[in-house]
Design a protein around this motif. Sequence first.
Motif, PDB file in Angstrom:
ATOM      1  N   ALA A 109      59.404   8.092  -0.078  1.00 38.92           N
ATOM      2  CA  ALA A 109      60.683   7.343   0.363  1.00 38.92           C
ATOM      3  C   ALA A 109      61.212   6.942   1.438  1.00 38.92           C
ATOM      4  O   ALA A 109      61.388   5.579   1.587  1.00 38.92           O
ATOM      5  CB  ALA A 109      62.276   8.393  -0.264  1.00 38.92           C
ATOM      6  N   LYS A 110      60.547   7.673   2.037  1.00 38.66           N
ATOM      7  CA  LYS A 110      61.028   6.910   3.920  1.00 38.66           C
ATOM      8  C   LYS A 110      59.529   5.756   3.922  1.00 38.66           C
ATOM      9  O   LYS A 110      59.827   4.746   4.856  1.00 38.66           O
ATOM     10  CB  LYS A 110      60.111   8.303   4.987  1.00 38.66           C
ATOM     11  N   ARG A 155      66.686   7.051  -2.540  1.00 36.09           N
ATOM     12  CA  ARG A 155      66.459   6.011  -1.480  1.00 36.09           C
ATOM     13  C   ARG A 155      66.544   4.748  -1.410  1.00 36.09           C
ATOM     14  O   ARG A 155      67.120   4.308  -0.724  1.00 36.09           O
ATOM     15  CB  ARG A 155      64.857   6.768  -0.944  1.00 36.09           C
ATOM     16  N   GLU A 171      57.237  17.501  -4.967  1.00 34.11           N
ATOM     17  CA  GLU A 171      59.486  16.948  -4.310  1.00 34.11           C
ATOM     18  C   GLU A 171      58.586  16.700  -2.742  1.00 34.11           C
ATOM     19  O   GLU A 171      59.301  15.683  -2.916  1.00 34.11           O
ATOM     20  CB  GLU A 171      59.622  17.814  -4.402  1.00 34.11           C
ATOM     21  N   VAL A 172      57.993  16.887  -2.105  1.00 38.30           N
ATOM     22  CA  VAL A 172      58.182  16.831  -1.159  1.00 38.30           C
ATOM     23  C   VAL A 172      57.062  15.636  -0.541  1.00 38.30           C
ATOM     24  O   VAL A 172      57.849  14.691   0.620  1.00 38.30           O
ATOM     25  CB  VAL A 172      56.934  18.261  -0.051  1.00 38.30           C
ATOM     26  N   ALA A 180      63.752  10.391  -6.436  1.00 40.26           N
ATOM     27  CA  ALA A 180      63.741  10.482  -5.549  1.00 40.26           C
ATOM     28  C   ALA A 180      63.376   9.440  -4.895  1.00 40.26           C
ATOM     29  O   ALA A 180      64.278   8.795  -3.966  1.00 40.26           O
ATOM     30  CB  ALA A 180      62.763  11.627  -4.843  1.00 40.26           C
ATOM     31  N   GLY A 239      59.646  12.902  -1.133  1.00 37.69           N
ATOM     32  CA  GLY A 239      60.075  12.435  -0.301  1.00 37.69           C
ATOM     33  C   GLY A 239      59.375  11.697   1.239  1.00 37.69           C
ATOM     34  O   GLY A 239      60.416  11.001   1.760  1.00 37.69           O
ATOM     35  N   ASN A 240      58.555  12.388   1.197  1.00 41.47           N
ATOM     36  CA  ASN A 240      57.814  11.591   2.724  1.00 41.47           C
ATOM     37  C   ASN A 240      57.519  10.242   2.031  1.00 41.47           C
ATOM     38  O   ASN A 240      57.658   8.711   2.652  1.00 41.47           O
ATOM     39  CB  ASN A 240      56.383  11.995   2.782  1.00 41.47           C
TER      40      ASN A 240
END
Length: 259
Positions: free
Chosen positions: A163-164, A40, A156-157, A36, A160-161
Amino acid sequence: DELTMLMRLNDPRIAVVVMDSAGQELPSHNESAESALNNRLIELGFSHVVDAAHVIKREDSELLNNIYTGEAGMFQGKKDNAVEFLVLGKLKTDASNVSIPNYNGSGMVETPLTNSRATLKVNVIKYDTGDLVGSFVVDGVGVGNTEERAKDKAAEVAAGNAAKKLEAAFKKFSSSTTEGLSFTISADDNAKLLQIINDLRSISSVENIYIREQTENTAVIAVDSVQKPHVIIDMLKSHTKLGVFVEHMSNSSCKLRIT
């Protein structure tokens, strides 16, 4: 923006490692979280996102943990220099059964579902010095019909956080760092090529030099400096006994011939 960030950072080589404790004595790697973050970085335009397994001691959990905690004594001499930045994360997940109110009586009734929470702490490290470029913590939650699936969804969540946040860390660092310049240097022989690179390193306003490509007598290097190329070249001419001839120059790049 992303292009400015890439130019300032010289599109560096970046490796991502996410250690997953998962109740084990030595951490393993959470490949989905690593993917992930890698994806990104690629979306942001970084073209040198490299597989950590090929360039750093990815399986040396003790070393990675020492890097993560900043124990420089263990860090020095054991690393390699194949990347400019190491994105090193630690993932921790826990799980519990999902319970709902017992509508036919008092108390709660357990369901077949499992709820999981993941916490991912990430350090972004300038690999040659060990300096911390950025650090952040993110969470994620997930529900699944098994504990493993719930933990995977939560991770996974969280990834994703992360990556930002990773994007923000690199943007912040790029805005405060020196300007990235590109030099293409050709020399009469390899000895002169190595000598001129060493002479460049000796200039006080040149902070870092990364060799991007090198053939027998030619090198493409990235230079971190607060100065423009024409100023660096003037300084270089006073620092070297070699002949320095400019074949092309712009505000961010230069092509030199060394004799």
